[in-house]
Design a protein around this motif. Sequence first.
Motif, mmCIF file in Angstrom:
data_model
loop_
_atom_site.group_PDB
_atom_site.id
_atom_site.type_symbol
_atom_site.label_atom_id
_atom_site.label_comp_id
_atom_site.label_asym_id
_atom_site.label_seq_id
_atom_site.Cartn_x
_atom_site.Cartn_y
_atom_site.Cartn_z
ATOM 1 N N PRO A 12 0.820 -1.226 0.000
ATOM 2 C CA PRO A 12 0.000 0.000 0.000
ATOM 3 C C PRO A 12 0.857 1.281 0.000
ATOM 4 O O PRO A 12 0.516 2.261 -0.669
ATOM 5 C CB PRO A 12 -0.826 -0.115 1.285
ATOM 6 N N GLY A 16 0.930 3.958 -3.048
ATOM 7 C CA GLY A 16 0.717 5.395 -2.838
ATOM 8 C C GLY A 16 1.720 6.225 -3.611
ATOM 9 O O GLY A 16 1.361 7.209 -4.281
ATOM 10 N N ASN A 19 0.989 5.977 -7.348
ATOM 11 C CA ASN A 19 -0.152 6.809 -7.744
ATOM 12 C C ASN A 19 0.235 8.285 -7.869
ATOM 13 O O ASN A 19 -0.168 8.968 -8.807
ATOM 14 C CB ASN A 19 -1.315 6.638 -6.760
#
Length: 194
Positions: A12, A16, A19
């Motif tokens: 995750p 992040g 992204n």
Amino acid sequence: MLDTHCRKYIQPFILGGANILMKLKFSADQVTILALFLGLATGYLVYLDHPFIGLGLLWISGYLDAVDGTIARTKGSTPFGTVMDITFDRLVEIGIILGMACRYKEFTFILLVLACTIIVSMTIFLVTGTMANKKSEKSFYYQAGLAERSEGFIMFSTMIILGEKAYWVIIIFIIMIIVTVLQRFFEAKKILNN
């Protein structure tokens, strides 16, 4: 080992960063190149006796090395991107080894042995990946082992922090890679003899 078993927990955090960089229009290849330059700066900074700045850049480089793969899996990877990724990882390792060898001349021989073990490990890894008709979530068959990329970063970081006291860390790192060579060799025998 850590890459294989712990990636799901840090993914995750990696996603992040991927992204954010994708919103900024970075491609996976651009992130790979950025990771290379930051990683190469590490070896140079070690040589110049700025180990902690180099250490920070090494970990940013390593993070970006994970982020580029996530971007590639999201947007689609290219075979040449895979070549760049694997080659640039080795260039960063070479840069650190050269920086350490130039800074701490007493470690020249043992660092040469370390480089040789990395070469053998990566040779088995790449040849098995080429010969096996399997793929993992990466764009090539990934052979796990005791010393994967994360363990390498931990060991290189410890070497950088300890500086002239890093002899036994280098020895332990060599042993870890030899164990990985054996793991990968016997896995290759099992996979390729079927």
